[in-house]
Every structure is written in C-alpha cells, then in structure tokens.
Design a protein around this motif. Structure first.
Motif: not given
Length: 639
Positions: A483, A459, A379, A381, A457, A485, A355, A358-359, A352, A377
């Motif tokens: 992309c 999580d 994201y 969470t 992204i 992740v 991540l 990254m952001t 985490t 992005f």
C-alpha cells in the motif's frame, strides 16, 4: 538580445570537479529550465551566475543596464522587519520611481522634472503598486502584513522572498526551486504568472509540469557537459532519448575501431612515418571514447516485504481537533491491498496530522484506528534525515546492520546497497553534512526502504530531488507491491503514482476522489477558475477605486486624477501610513474590549486590578495618539 553569457566556467571542490569549461548564453524572453542530478553543481552554477560565488576559471558577463534578481533556496531576509516592511526594504526600482514622483510633486513649478517623473510612473505602472504587492502576498498566503520575519517558517520566508523578487519585475530572474513550500493552488498561480509575464527566466525546479508549461528551453548538465534542447520538458525527454541512442551507437563504433587500432599498435610498426605518428597520437583519443560510460544506474532494491493479511488499516468515526480548529470529523475508510492514495489540500487542512494518526504517532480525539497485525509502516517525513556531526554516509546504513536481508534468504552489504541508491564508493565515505539537499533526501529514502515496509507513507518525497532521481523513484514505486499513501505538491509525480485522492478541503471535509490530480483539476477546475477570476477582477477594481479615491480631492470632480493639482493630496508614504493607522486603531479597540472584560472577574485582587488598569490606560493612550495622527492625515486629504 543577449542578457548574460557564461564563458568557459569551471568549478571544483578539492578533487571533486563539478563542471569544466562550460559556456552558454541567456537571451531576452528565454525561459530556461536547468536540469541535472543532485550533487553535480546546479546550485553552485546558479550562485556563480548570480555573482554570489566565483568560478575557478572563466567568467560571467551580463548586459549593462539590465536588472537581475536571484531567488535562492534559503533566502537572506532581515528578521527584525515585518512582511510589509520587507517589501519596501528591497532594492526595487519601482519604489525609487515613486519616491522621485513624490519629490517632483513638491516642485510642480519645474515642469520638465515633473513630466519626466510622471512618465516614469506610467512606464513602470507604479500607480497601483500597493494593490500589486498585496495581491501577490495574498496569493502566497502572507496576508498578515505586520508579522515579523523572525516569526515566519522557512516556507513562509521563501514565499516572501519570491514576492519581493516578483515585485521588482527584473529583466532576468534566476530561481532555485521556486515551487518548494508552495501548495498546488500557489504553484498553478505562479506557473500562470511566469508563463504570461514578460520576464526572462533561468531556473532549477523538480516540478516537471512547471518545466513543461513555463519553459521554452531545457539545459541539462550531465557528466560535466551542457546539452541544450530548444523546447519544453516533453521535447527534452524525446530528444534526450535520441541523443543517448546516438551516443550508444557512436560508442559501439568507437569500440570496434579501438579493437582494430589496438591490434595495429601491438604490432609496433617500425616505420615512423608522419602518417603513422598521427595514427599513434589519435589512438589515445579513440581509447578514451571507447571506454566512456554513462552513469545511468537506477535505484534497485529487492523489498523483502512481509505478506499482508486481509485486515490492513481501518478508520472508524475518527475525529481530531485543536481548540476550535476541527481537522477530522467522523472520518471512515478501510484500506484494501495494493491501494495507492494521493493526499492533496491547502496547508493547514490536516494532511500531516492525518498521516501521524495513521502511524499511531498521534492519537485521535474520537473514534478508533485499527492496524492489521501484518502491517509494517515505512514513514518518510518532511523533517528528513537527522544529521549527526562527523557521520559518514555508509555509517547511516550500517546502523541497520552491515548486511541487509533481501528476498529468498540473500543479503547485501551496506556499501552495495548504497551503490544501488546512486552513491558510488567514494561518495559513501563523504560526511553526511557535505551532501546536497537532494542527496540527503535520497539517503533518507534508502533508510526508509531498507526496513522492508509493506505500507509506505511519503510526506513530500519529491522536494529537493532532481528530475533524474524522480524518474527513478517513480519507477520503483510503480513496482512496489504494498500500500502507498503520498502527500505531494508535485502534480506530475501524483498523476503517475496514485489511483485515487483524499482531498482535504478544510473544515474537516475530506473527499474521496476516484482519479489522479489531473482528473480532479479537470473535474473542479472550470467552476473554481471562473469564480477565482471573477473574485480577482472584483478585488482589483475595489483596490483601484480605493487608491484613486485616496488621492482625489473631491468625489464629485469629473476630471482625471492625473489632471488635478496635488497640493492637498497625501504622498504615497502618507497614504500607506493612513491605511496602517486604520488597521492599528481597529486592533487596539479589540484589545481594549478584551481588557475591559477582565474586570468582570470577581476574583481579581486589588494588585491585579491595579496592574490591569495600567495596561488598559496604555491601550487607551495608544488609541488616542493614533487617532490624532489619523485625523491629521484625513484633514489633509480634504483640503
């Protein structure tokens, strides 16, 4: 042998009907996976079976004499107890067996009572109970046995409740999302345990490999009806497709018959014969069947994704530490267009944190992170959606606008968007706090996607999502052109979505593995499994020897401990106290050393020296008191 029967059970909340007149049985050795969409009553049915809720109609009947354990999503544990005390505070029949045996030892002259207690210990395999619970707690990363429950995270509490349930060895275990808050290593260990243990299961889980490898039957709740499939998850998928195809064929025939009967009804036949009355009565049923529809909508969202430039995301010599804990060290990577990366690793290895770096939510200690100008992005969470009191589902989406832009200049209303995310018009005006856990996750996903990101992204996106929604989400992500992740403990999800892995191994080691999770396990599994097996066997041997030594009168005695007189041996609770005292004395000795170092500070005032001296004397007094009790128990062992 039937363990439990659900007989014509119904449940509603106001005007909302979850299920009606459902019936099924759970038999010995069945391992049943229960599948349904979020919000259709999975948890309610589990609570009814476990006796925590009452059905509106019908009843649940269990066989007399069997033990049933229930693992809810949010376990209710005593916060004042420690981890180890929680294990001994549970309603565990093995603890009662041990207590009866210790009582029988005090009255050895009553041979029948002693033999009965001894046989019960044999049957329950209770001799090595301490070894069992410590091994299970260790596997579930709960090795600080003295830690208070009130200090545990939600995930740790769930794992403690799981350990408590496993140690009771129930005849029937009812489980609500048992793999939530477990890392991949724990999930695979639990999977192996349930597959090989002689235990009957009824569980809800979103982990499809878990369903595949553990369950021998799948029960699905769909549109208020139950469908049973006598096989694992792959068998369920195959046969569900066949059932849906048959249903569609029957619906087609019903529509043709409906048209024919509708023409006959419109002619209003004058002759009211017995045959015609029967035909009129059947018309309502034919009409109902012809108008049945499957609620198989899929999540649809036309991403108005901004085109990515040549520079996307770059890591150059990135490092991150917290005190002595180093999570990243000189990490280098350059993302390319369309990359799909999965991140795996044990809890606490920095996933985490990575991540957040990254952001830009967290700055690196060393190195730099370069984000391309065109990158946007999205994201998702683990915290999920922030619930506001009194807020309705549609209000959440309207915060982004009454109309959401799509491709080619088109727009969509907030209500239409929610329908694409499986929230019908009625559901859109429910309060957010009334949604199930999975429905909140789906709403949160919607808020992430509608912001049109080109770099997603995610999580742990699969926690609390039902299997149906997971399949839909996977299809959406497979079509996502940007992309991606993903951090996830869902092996099935990772295998389907990602192309390569970042494996966080701890100590700032991050391995770039070219393949999905199954590829990685095939690559590393053989050696690590063999090592883990040898390590486990060695630990079991050492624990067994330690336990037997504590109840053996002399090391040179060749007789079995079962044949010896128990006059001088410690009771089970005294053995437990003896081991606990050793740990506490060692801990106090360390505190004593640290406290003594304080006096080396030349800047201490006289008041501070006095205060620290009092604290030191308190530690010394505690050591002496515990050592006295330890010697008392030790001498009893040597009698």
């Amino acid at each position: 042998m039937n363990y439990l029967s659900v007989e014509n059970v119904s449940k509603s909340f106001g005007e909302r009907h979850l299920f009606k007149d459902i019936a099924f049985g759970i038999n010995k050795d069945q391992k049943i996976g229960f599948v349904a969409k979020n919000g259709t009553g999975k948890t309610s049915l589990l609570n009814i079976i476990a006796g925590l809720e009452s059905p509106d109609d019908g009843q649940v009947v269990s066989r007399k004499g069997i033990t049933i354990s229930f693992l809810p999503q949010e376990p209710d544990l005593d916060p004042s107890l420690t981890i180890e005390e929680t294990i001994f505070a549970g309603d565990n029949p093995i603890l009662k067996t041990i207590a009866n045996y210790e009582k029988a030892l005090l009255h050895m002259e009553e041979a029948d009572a002693y033999q009965k207690a001894f046989d019960a210990m044999e049957a329950a395999q209770a001799w090595d109970f301490e070894t069992q619970y410590k091994q299970i707690l260790f596997k579930l990363k709960l090795d600080d046995l003295g830690r208070k429950v009130e200090l545990l995270s939600g995930g740790q509490k769930k794992r403690l409740a799981l350990a408590q349930m496993m140690l009771t060895k129930p005849d029937l275990a009812i489980l609500d999302e048992p793999t939530n808050h477990l890392d991949l290593e724990m999930i695979e260990w639990l999977e192996d345990y349930f597959r090989t243990e002689n235990i009957t299961l009824f569980m809800v889980t979103h982990d499809r490999y878990f369903l595949e490898n553990v369950c021998n039957e799948i029960v699905e709740l769909e549109n208020g009806k139950l469908y049973s499939y006598k096989g694992n998850y792959a068998y369920y998928l195959e046969n569900k497709d066949a059932r849906v195809a048959a249903w569609e064929a029957e619906t087609g025939k019903a529509k043709q018959l409906y048209k024919k009967e509708l023409e006959w009804m419109r002619r209003q036949p004058k002759a009211r014969t017995t045959k015609s009355k029967s035909r009129i009565d059947d018309f309502a049923e034919i009409k109902s069947r012809a108008h049945e529809r499957r609620n198989d909508h899929t999540v649809q969202l036309e991403i108005n994704m901004e085109r990515m430039g040549s520079k996307i995301l770059e890591f150059h010599n990135v490092g991150k530490s917290y005190g002595d804990l180093t999570l990243l060290n000189k990490f280098e990577y350059v993302f390319k267009t369309g990359e799909r990366v999965g991140i795996i690793g044990k809890n606490g290895t920095g996933k985490t944190t990575f991540l957040n770096i990254m952001t830009g939510a967290l700055p690196p200690d060393t190195g730099k992170v370069i984000v391309g100008d065109t990158v946007k992005f999205g994201y998702y969470t683990q915290k999920g959606i922030a619930i506001k009191e009194g807020q309705k589902v549609i209000d959440v989406i309207k915060e982004f606008g009454d109309h959401i832009p799509l491709k080619k200049g088109r727009t969509i209303s907030a209500g239409q968007l929610l329908e694409r995310f499986l929230f019908d018009r009625k559901k859109q005006y429910d309060f957010v706090e009334r949604l199930s856990g999975g429905e909140r996750k789906r709403l949160y996903l919607c808020t992430v996607f509608i912001q049109n990101p080109n770099f997603l992204i995610l999580d742990e996106p699969t926690n609390d999502l039902d299997v149906v929604t997971l399949n839909v989400l996977e299809q959406f992500l497979l079509d996502f052109p940007g992309c991606l992740v993903v951090v996830s403990h869902d092996r099935y999800f990772m295998d389907k979505i990602v192309d390569h892995l970042f494996v966080f191994k701890g100590d700032a080691v991050v391995e770039n593995f070219p393949g999905n999770y199954s590829d990685f396990r095939a690559y590393e599994g053989g050696i690590s499994n063999a090592f883990a097996k040898a390590e486990k066997e060695q630990a079991q041997l050492e624990n067994k020897q330690k336990f037997e030594a504590s109840i053996t009168q002399t090391a040179s005695d060749n007789k079995s401990w079962k044949e010896k007189q128990h006059k001088g041996a410690l009771s089970f609770n005294e053995q437990k106290e003896h081991a606990k005292l050793e740990r506490e004395i060692a801990k106090l000795e360390r505190q004593k050393e640290e406290k003594q170092k304080v006096f080396l500070n030349p800047d201490l005032s006289q008041d501070e020296i006095t205060e620290e001296s009092i604290k030191l004397q308190k530690i010394i007094d505690d050591i002496e008191a515990k050592e006295e009790r330890w010697f008392e128990l030790s001498s009893k062992m040597e009698e």
